[in-house]
Structures are given as structure tokens and as C-alpha cells.
Motif scaffolding. Sequence first.
Motif, short mmCIF file in Angstrom:
data_model
loop_
_atom_site.label_atom_id
_atom_site.label_comp_id
_atom_site.label_asym_id
_atom_site.label_seq_id
_atom_site.Cartn_x
_atom_site.Cartn_y
_atom_site.Cartn_z
N PRO A 116 -70.17 -25.30 -15.33
CA PRO A 116 -71.33 -25.92 -15.96
C PRO A 116 -72.70 -25.71 -15.37
O PRO A 116 -73.53 -25.36 -16.23
CB PRO A 116 -70.92 -27.54 -15.94
N LEU A 117 -72.95 -26.03 -14.28
CA LEU A 117 -73.90 -25.60 -13.62
C LEU A 117 -74.58 -24.05 -13.94
O LEU A 117 -75.88 -23.88 -14.08
CB LEU A 117 -74.10 -25.88 -12.12
N ALA A 118 -73.55 -23.15 -13.67
CA ALA A 118 -73.96 -21.91 -13.94
C ALA A 118 -74.33 -21.58 -15.51
O ALA A 118 -75.06 -20.72 -15.72
CB ALA A 118 -72.73 -21.07 -13.83
N GLN A 119 -74.05 -22.35 -16.37
CA GLN A 119 -74.17 -22.21 -17.85
C GLN A 119 -75.54 -22.68 -17.95
O GLN A 119 -76.14 -22.49 -19.22
CB GLN A 119 -73.34 -22.92 -18.76
N TRP A 120 -76.44 -23.34 -17.14
CA TRP A 120 -78.04 -23.80 -17.18
C TRP A 120 -78.74 -22.32 -17.44
O TRP A 120 -78.36 -21.48 -16.48
CB TRP A 120 -78.21 -24.46 -16.04
N ASP A 121 -79.49 -22.31 -18.36
CA ASP A 121 -80.41 -21.18 -18.29
C ASP A 121 -81.26 -21.06 -17.01
O ASP A 121 -81.83 -20.03 -16.77
CB ASP A 121 -81.37 -21.30 -19.70
N GLU A 122 -81.64 -22.27 -16.47
CA GLU A 122 -82.29 -22.29 -15.26
C GLU A 122 -81.72 -21.68 -14.10
O GLU A 122 -82.36 -21.42 -13.14
CB GLU A 122 -83.05 -23.75 -15.08
N THR A 123 -80.49 -21.57 -14.00
CA THR A 123 -79.99 -21.03 -12.81
C THR A 123 -79.81 -19.65 -12.70
O THR A 123 -79.18 -18.85 -13.90
CB THR A 123 -78.50 -21.54 -12.43
N GLY A 124 -80.02 -18.98 -11.69
CA GLY A 124 -79.87 -17.65 -11.42
C GLY A 124 -78.67 -17.13 -10.71
O GLY A 124 -78.17 -16.22 -11.16
N SER A 125 -78.20 -18.35 -9.77
CA SER A 125 -77.15 -17.79 -8.87
C SER A 125 -76.57 -19.17 -8.74
O SER A 125 -76.99 -20.24 -8.54
CB SER A 125 -77.41 -17.00 -7.66
N VAL A 126 -75.22 -19.07 -8.59
CA VAL A 126 -74.49 -20.39 -8.24
C VAL A 126 -73.28 -19.92 -7.34
O VAL A 126 -72.48 -18.86 -7.85
CB VAL A 126 -73.93 -21.29 -9.43
N LYS A 127 -72.87 -20.61 -6.35
CA LYS A 127 -71.70 -20.14 -5.59
C LYS A 127 -71.16 -21.49 -4.91
O LYS A 127 -71.68 -22.45 -4.89
CB LYS A 127 -72.33 -19.25 -4.08
N VAL A 128 -69.75 -21.32 -4.84
CA VAL A 128 -69.05 -22.45 -4.25
C VAL A 128 -68.76 -22.15 -2.75
O VAL A 128 -68.62 -20.89 -2.53
CB VAL A 128 -67.48 -22.55 -4.85
N LEU A 129 -69.12 -22.96 -1.91
CA LEU A 129 -69.01 -22.80 -0.55
C LEU A 129 -68.02 -23.78 0.33
O LEU A 129 -67.50 -24.55 -0.18
CB LEU A 129 -70.60 -22.94 0.04
N THR A 130 -68.01 -23.28 1.45
CA THR A 130 -67.34 -24.16 2.42
C THR A 130 -68.07 -24.21 3.47
O THR A 130 -68.83 -23.41 4.18
CB THR A 130 -66.08 -23.85 2.81
N GLY A 131 -68.31 -25.54 3.96
CA GLY A 131 -69.38 -25.95 5.09
C GLY A 131 -69.75 -27.29 4.88
O GLY A 131 -69.23 -28.35 4.37
N SER A 132 -71.04 -27.49 5.34
CA SER A 132 -71.68 -28.98 5.02
C SER A 132 -71.97 -29.15 3.69
O SER A 132 -72.13 -30.49 3.49
CB SER A 132 -73.19 -28.87 6.05
N VAL A 133 -72.34 -28.15 2.70
CA VAL A 133 -72.27 -28.49 1.35
C VAL A 133 -71.54 -27.72 0.51
O VAL A 133 -70.63 -26.63 1.28
CB VAL A 133 -73.70 -28.13 0.93
N ASP A 134 -71.13 -28.05 -0.47
CA ASP A 134 -70.01 -27.40 -1.53
C ASP A 134 -70.39 -26.42 -2.50
O ASP A 134 -69.50 -25.96 -2.91
CB ASP A 134 -68.99 -28.66 -1.88
N CYS A 135 -71.62 -26.75 -2.69
CA CYS A 135 -72.01 -25.46 -3.91
C CYS A 135 -73.52 -25.48 -3.47
O CYS A 135 -74.35 -26.36 -3.23
CB CYS A 135 -72.00 -26.36 -5.13
N VAL A 136 -73.98 -24.19 -4.10
CA VAL A 136 -75.50 -23.90 -3.96
C VAL A 136 -75.85 -23.29 -5.20
O VAL A 136 -75.27 -22.41 -5.77
CB VAL A 136 -75.81 -23.08 -2.64
N ALA A 137 -77.17 -23.48 -5.73
CA ALA A 137 -77.58 -22.81 -6.70
C ALA A 137 -79.26 -22.50 -6.71
O ALA A 137 -79.76 -23.58 -6.03
CB ALA A 137 -77.53 -23.67 -8.08
N GLU A 138 -79.56 -21.51 -7.11
CA GLU A 138 -81.17 -21.02 -7.25
C GLU A 138 -81.55 -21.47 -8.65
O GLU A 138 -80.94 -20.73 -9.67
CB GLU A 138 -81.15 -19.55 -6.87
N VAL A 139 -82.45 -22.32 -8.75
CA VAL A 139 -82.95 -22.97 -9.78
C VAL A 139 -84.27 -22.62 -10.07
O VAL A 139 -85.32 -22.74 -9.33
CB VAL A 139 -82.56 -24.41 -9.85
N ALA A 140 -84.59 -21.99 -11.51
CA ALA A 140 -86.15 -21.87 -11.86
C ALA A 140 -86.52 -23.01 -12.59
O ALA A 140 -85.94 -23.50 -13.61
CB ALA A 140 -86.02 -20.51 -12.60
N TYR A 141 -87.95 -23.55 -12.26
CA TYR A 141 -88.40 -24.53 -13.03
C TYR A 141 -89.94 -24.31 -13.30
O TYR A 141 -90.44 -23.50 -12.63
CB TYR A 141 -88.34 -25.88 -12.09
#
Length: 364
Positions: A116-141
Motif C-alpha cells: 500500500p505504501l508503494a502505491q502512493w504516487d509520492e513514493t519512488g522506492s519502497v523496501k522491506v528490511l531486516t535490522g533496526s527498522v522494517d521498511c524504508v521508503a523514499e517519498v517526494a513532497y
Amino acid sequence: MWGTMLGKCDSRCQRMEKVCKELRTSGGDLMESVRLDELDRLVIGALLAHPRATHATIGQAVRSSEATVSRRIARLRRTGAVRVVGALDSQISHRARSVFVRLRCAPGAADELALPLAQWDETGSVKVLTGSVDCVAEVAYTSNEHLYALMMHRLPQFDGVMATFSNQVIRRFSTPHGWNPGLLPDTVVAELRAERRDRWSERPEPDEPAPMSELDERIVAALIDDGRMSWQELAARCGVTPSTARRRTEALMAGGVLRMRTVVEPEVLGLLVNAFVWLTISPTKIGIAGEILARHRSVVMIAATTGDRNLCGEIAVASDSALYEFLSETVGHLPGLIHADVAVALRTVKRAGMIAADLRSSGS
């Protein structure tokens, strides 16, 4: 600090086995459906260096015929292993700004919210991670109000978000437009880059936005769809002559507004460990550290940011031992390093504005 961070590498072999298994069994499975030989890798290296290079130019660079190169590129693009796209530089054009949003999620929630986050028009990239955080997205505003609405209203609507961290990009040292993973000799890469009309390296954004006409807008939109579109095809799409299409396109490229990019997942190139680094650097050393990382082959992108970390980037390496070496020999010796955090990507949900092929149907 370093003992704790580098100690995490001990368990990554098992985790990467799981990642590779998921990659093999997920939908399109690029690594299985696209078996690259050495010539394929060289062609991809040439496309990374010059996304719009002619087949003849690439043939000279990789020591193959124009016809062979044409067939290889067609196959690589048809199978989805490679995309060539145009990109409107939102910072040069002053259309938007970028922020990295990191999410810490409840157990099992990251996979549910990534699409659902990837379906935002504002996101250029979305990845599921393992580590201190679980997801990262680059968002344009486009404004503070826009970012406020995204962070304070839309993100909290996702179930399972435990914490969010945001880091606004304030200076780019390298981006995927200039990524060089070392598939070709440096001299060949330099020759190809010298022929590019667009800007592959980074520079500070201008004080004033670059003006764009209605025709410019149509040209950019067409090349975002297909970055290797011929001048004749572009002219037909935009309703002008080929000479006009070429002249306006090259003007947009020269101004830094229109940039070309070859998009390829690192795993396709055998770089099985795709990770993100978030660093805290002494403020007086950010520029030096950023430039050092920008020159490293393993760095896909690196940028100075605001927030709890002031240098953020993506890396791609072949193995856990290569990740260990990068962390210990490169990151560990950065001037002014105070803190480092690393998270390994388990799945690319969206890259360069496109959702992964095997996930698109599930998002409908």
C-alpha cells in the motif's frame, strides 16, 4: 558500537539463503528467468554508463556487433531485467523535495504495509528490511503541508506502524543515475559518460527553478515511460519534428532537469546483499565522508540528510563478507564517524517509481 554492528553479520548467511529462496519463488523471478552471461553484464554496464547510447556505441564499448547488442538489449528489456527511464530532477526543477521515511513495525506488519505504501504516487522506492527498522521508503513532497499530511495523517492509517523516522535530503553526493558497479573498465565507462547529454553526477541545486514549456512537459512524460525512445518516436508522441524533439530534449538534459537512468536490481548482477546505511557524522566532516562514499563502487546512492542521521544511502555487494569489508574498511574509517546503522533489504517492493512485477497484480 562496531562490535555490536559487525557481529550482526554472523547470522546473515542464513538470512540471505532465505532471501534468495524468496527471490527464486516470487512471481517473475528475475534471477531464474534472466540468465546473464558475460556479454549481458557488459551491455548492462554500458547502459548504466550511458542509458541512451546507440547500439553501435555500446557494441564498440563491449567489443561486439551492433546487431548482437540490439538483440541483447531487447531481451533484457523484454524480460524486465533492465529498464531505461527518464526522470525529472525534482530538486533542480524545484517541483518536489525528498525524504527517507523509516518505519518500525509490529511483527509481520512490514510486508502488509509495504505494498500500500508503494502505491502512493509520492513514493519512488519502497523496501522491506531486516535490522533496526522494517521498511524504508523514499517519498517526494511538494510543500511542508504536503509532508505534514503524509506523515501525520496518511502514514498513521497503516496498521502495525510502531514508530516512524524521517530524514529529509538536503544534499546528494551520488544517485543511481551515476551508479558504476564495475562491470566495465573505468576507461570505457569514462568514454561512455563523456557522450551523455544528461548529467550523471551531482551538483548543488540552483536558486531558481528551471523553466519548462508545455512541450518540455510532454517530452519528459514520454521519456519517463521509455528512456530509449528514438527521436522519431518521441517526435510523433509530442507532435513535433525529430529535430525539435532532440533539440528540446538535449536542452533539458544539459540543464539537469531531465536525467536518464538504467534501472537494474542489484541481485540480477549477482550483488545479493542490498543494504541501507544511516550514519551520524560530525557536521564538519559530512561533505568529506559523503564524497568518499560517492566514489565507492558498492554505493548506489548517498545523501546528506536532516533528522537523527545526517548521511543516508543504499549499497549493493556480492556477499556477507563483502558487506563486512565495506563496513569495517570503508564506513569504519570515515572521518567524523559517530554512529552507524545498517539494515539489509529482504524485498524490493518499488524501485524508480515502479512496483515489482510480481506484486502489481496483488495490489489491484
